[in-house]
Design an enzyme around this catalytic site. Structure first.
Site, PDB file in Angstrom:
ATOM      1  N   LYS A 117       0.827  -1.216   0.000  1.00 42.50           N
ATOM      2  CA  LYS A 117       0.000   0.000   0.000  1.00 42.50           C
ATOM      3  C   LYS A 117       0.857   1.259   0.000  1.00 42.50           C
ATOM      4  O   LYS A 117       0.461   2.276  -0.562  1.00 42.50           O
ATOM      5  CB  LYS A 117      -0.959  -0.010   1.196  1.00 42.50           C
ATOM      6  N   LYS A 199      -4.326 -11.676  -6.425  1.00 41.65           N
ATOM      7  CA  LYS A 199      -5.663 -11.759  -5.814  1.00 41.65           C
ATOM      8  C   LYS A 199      -6.637 -10.768  -6.452  1.00 41.65           C
ATOM      9  O   LYS A 199      -6.231  -9.696  -6.910  1.00 41.65           O
ATOM     10  CB  LYS A 199      -5.576 -11.575  -4.288  1.00 41.65           C
ATOM     11  N   LYS A 202     -10.620  -5.201  -4.427  1.00 41.44           N
ATOM     12  CA  LYS A 202     -11.607  -4.119  -4.558  1.00 41.44           C
ATOM     13  C   LYS A 202     -11.051  -2.949  -5.346  1.00 41.44           C
ATOM     14  O   LYS A 202     -11.767  -2.209  -5.981  1.00 41.44           O
ATOM     15  CB  LYS A 202     -11.898  -3.535  -3.163  1.00 41.44           C
TER      16      LYS A 202
HETATM   17  P1  TYM Z   1     -10.693  -6.474   3.408  1.00 41.26           P
HETATM   18  O1  TYM Z   1     -11.818  -5.520   3.449  1.00 41.26           O
HETATM   19  O2  TYM Z   1      -9.532  -6.155   2.545  1.00 41.26           O
HETATM   20  O3  TYM Z   1     -11.164  -7.926   2.996  1.00 41.26           O
HETATM   21  C1  TYM Z   1     -12.231  -8.519   3.667  1.00 41.26           C
HETATM   22  C2  TYM Z   1     -12.110 -10.026   3.687  1.00 41.26           C
HETATM   23  O4  TYM Z   1     -12.116 -10.553   2.361  1.00 41.26           O
HETATM   24  C3  TYM Z   1     -11.002 -11.420   2.184  1.00 41.26           C
HETATM   25  N1  TYM Z   1     -10.569 -11.303   0.790  1.00 41.26           N
HETATM   26  C4  TYM Z   1     -10.438 -12.342  -0.047  1.00 41.26           C
HETATM   27  N2  TYM Z   1     -10.639 -13.666   0.123  1.00 41.26           N
HETATM   28  C5  TYM Z   1     -10.428 -14.470  -0.942  1.00 41.26           C
HETATM   29  N3  TYM Z   1     -10.027 -14.012  -2.158  1.00 41.26           N
HETATM   30  C6  TYM Z   1      -9.820 -12.701  -2.377  1.00 41.26           C
HETATM   31  N4  TYM Z   1      -9.444 -12.256  -3.565  1.00 41.26           N
HETATM   32  C7  TYM Z   1     -10.018 -11.784  -1.280  1.00 41.26           C
HETATM   33  N5  TYM Z   1      -9.915 -10.443  -1.146  1.00 41.26           N
HETATM   34  C8  TYM Z   1     -10.246 -10.169   0.129  1.00 41.26           C
HETATM   35  C9  TYM Z   1      -9.951 -10.891   3.149  1.00 41.26           C
HETATM   36  O5  TYM Z   1      -8.995 -11.889   3.464  1.00 41.26           O
HETATM   37  C10 TYM Z   1     -10.800 -10.519   4.338  1.00 41.26           C
HETATM   38  O6  TYM Z   1     -11.083 -11.671   5.125  1.00 41.26           O
HETATM   39  N6  TYM Z   1      -7.909  -6.087   7.399  1.00 41.26           N
HETATM   40  C11 TYM Z   1      -9.128  -6.709   6.978  1.00 41.26           C
HETATM   41  C12 TYM Z   1     -10.353  -6.135   7.674  1.00 41.26           C
HETATM   42  C13 TYM Z   1     -10.283  -6.277   9.162  1.00 41.26           C
HETATM   43  C14 TYM Z   1     -10.319  -7.487   9.894  1.00 41.26           C
HETATM   44  C15 TYM Z   1     -10.227  -7.113  11.273  1.00 41.26           C
HETATM   45  C16 TYM Z   1     -10.437  -8.825   9.524  1.00 41.26           C
HETATM   46  C17 TYM Z   1     -10.189  -5.260  10.048  1.00 41.26           C
HETATM   47  N7  TYM Z   1     -10.154  -5.758  11.325  1.00 41.26           N
HETATM   48  C18 TYM Z   1     -10.240  -8.075  12.273  1.00 41.26           C
HETATM   49  C19 TYM Z   1     -10.442  -9.781  10.551  1.00 41.26           C
HETATM   50  C20 TYM Z   1     -10.339  -9.396  11.908  1.00 41.26           C
HETATM   51  C21 TYM Z   1      -9.190  -6.496   5.485  1.00 41.26           C
HETATM   52  O7  TYM Z   1      -8.272  -6.060   4.893  1.00 41.26           O
HETATM   53  O8  TYM Z   1     -10.314  -6.761   4.923  1.00 41.26           O
END
Ligand code: TYM
Length: 335
Positions: A117, A199, A202
């Site tokens: 990032k 991957k 978004k």
């Molecule tokens: P975020 O918003 O980037 O992603 C949310 C969830 O989606 C999963 N994910 C995927 N899984 C499979 N294939 C993909 N291409 C893919 N892209 C995203 C991510 O692994 C995630 O589970 N930091 C976290 C948000 C967060 C969080 C937490 C998660 C904040 N606090 C506490 C767990 C516990 C995140 O980046 O989510």
């Protein structure tokens, strides 16, 4: 205030930082639904994480509500779990501050997501971006979570959460449960339709790379039709065929079957038919979710009520851990 069920605790969150992709759905939210009847679940909307990259304030607010509606439309049941907005529970920021003091700058600089990032947002390498994993550790540790269902890209953040918990416990005495990542093998990493070695994200700039949960049928069909595969025409999952493997994973996840079953379905078929079938399956699965999300968004009062109740329940649990932490580190509490 009602007491939380006494069983294993599960914690997870998604950032309201853009339109969610089918990767977010398959890797995270879909599994939450299945787990909510078995565990005490806390599912958050991580808006405090989202502002580590620049967000348009009005849009962030709107996306927060849209994400709440989406969780529910996907089957997350606010009667069975606690659904809330991270910034509505001040304990997250408070615990993150304390955890900062047992986290080293060097280990944060080495985090893969921070490096990616920072390269992508070179003009805005802010402290929050670097501190992102500590806030995430605070999220999880506040609820004494046993399990954290996430996609594979979050594994490193879970490892640092465990390190921080163990370090704090060693320094101040047993305080936090050390959580485990809960990563399902299938669907843990859905990849880009244009570059199947990376991957699905978004924030991908190529509009054909990601399928969004908000995409209409025509868009979904077009994106799958253009999905990158390879030049041999066999529909089997293997390391040498990342594009086809990804499509099989997506198909199997939405159909609720295994990858070998999916392979069997497409035995002897060509890529053209295969892509059409994957697109149809995804579009058919998303249509009712989209309709339900729309219906829920028309009822802002209901959503506000769910999120208010969620924040109250979450605060109650979070405060218990936070009081313990404040006592352990020696903060004066007036008693
Ligand atoms: P975020 O918003 O980037 O992603 C949310 C969830 O989606 C999963 N994910 C995927 N899984 C499979 N294939 C993909 N291409 C893919 N892209 C995203 C991510 O692994 C995630 O589970 N930091 C976290 C948000 C967060 C969080 C937490 C998660 C904040 N606090 C506490 C767990 C516990 C995140 O980046 O989510």
């Amino acid at each position: 205030m009602e007491e939380i069920r006494e069983e294993k605790v599960l914690y997870s969150a998604v950032q309201p930082s853009g339109s969610l992709t089918i990767g977010n759905y398959i890797g995270a939210i879909r599994n939450w639904v299945e787990l909510q009847s078995r565990f005490t679940c806390f599912y958050a909307i991580a808006d405090m994480h989202a502002i580590t990259v620049r967000q348009e304030p009005a849009l962030l607010r709107r996306r927060t509500l849209e994400l709440a509606a989406l969780y529910i439309a996907c089957g997350v049941d606010p009667e069975k779990c606690t659904l809330y907005v991270q910034s509505n529970v001040p304990a997250h920021a408070e615990l993150a501050w304390v955890l900062n003091t047992v986290t080293y700058v060097g280990e944060m600089e080495r985090m893969t997501q921070f490096k990616d990032k920072s390269a992508k947002h070179a003009e805005n390498v802010n402290m929050g971006l670097m501190d992102y994993p500590v806030l995430m550790a605070a999220d999880i540790l506040l609820y004494q979570a046993h399990l954290v269902p996430v996609g594979i890209d979050q594994r490193q953040h879970l490892e640092i959460t465990r390190d921080i918990a163990i370090r704090f416990n060693n320094r101040y005495g047993e305080t936090f449960r050390v959580p485990e990542a809960y990563i399902l093998k299938e669907g843990a990493k859905i990849t880009s339709l244009q570059d199947p070695l990376h991957k699905m994200s978004k924030s991908d700039e190529n509009p054909n790379a990601s399928v969004y949960l908000s995409d209409d049928k025509d868009t979904i069909m077009r994106k799958f039709k253009r999905a990158v595969t390879d030049s041999d025409n066999r529909i089997v999952a293997s390391e040498e065929k990342p594009g086809v493997t990804n499509l099989l994973n997506i198909y199997a996840s939405f159909k609720g079957c295994s990858v070998p079953e999916a392979e069997k379905t497409f035995e002897g078929k060509g890529y053209g038919d295969f892509k059409l079938a994957v697109g149809e399956t995804v579009a058919d699965a998303l249509a009712p979710i989209q309709a339900e999300q729309k219906r829920l968004l028309a009822d802002k009062g209901y959503l506000a009520g769910v999120l208010k109740k969620g924040a109250e329940t979450a605060s109650y649990t979070a405060r218990k851990t936070l009081s313990k932490v404040f006592r352990k580190v020696g903060f004066y509490r007036g008693d």
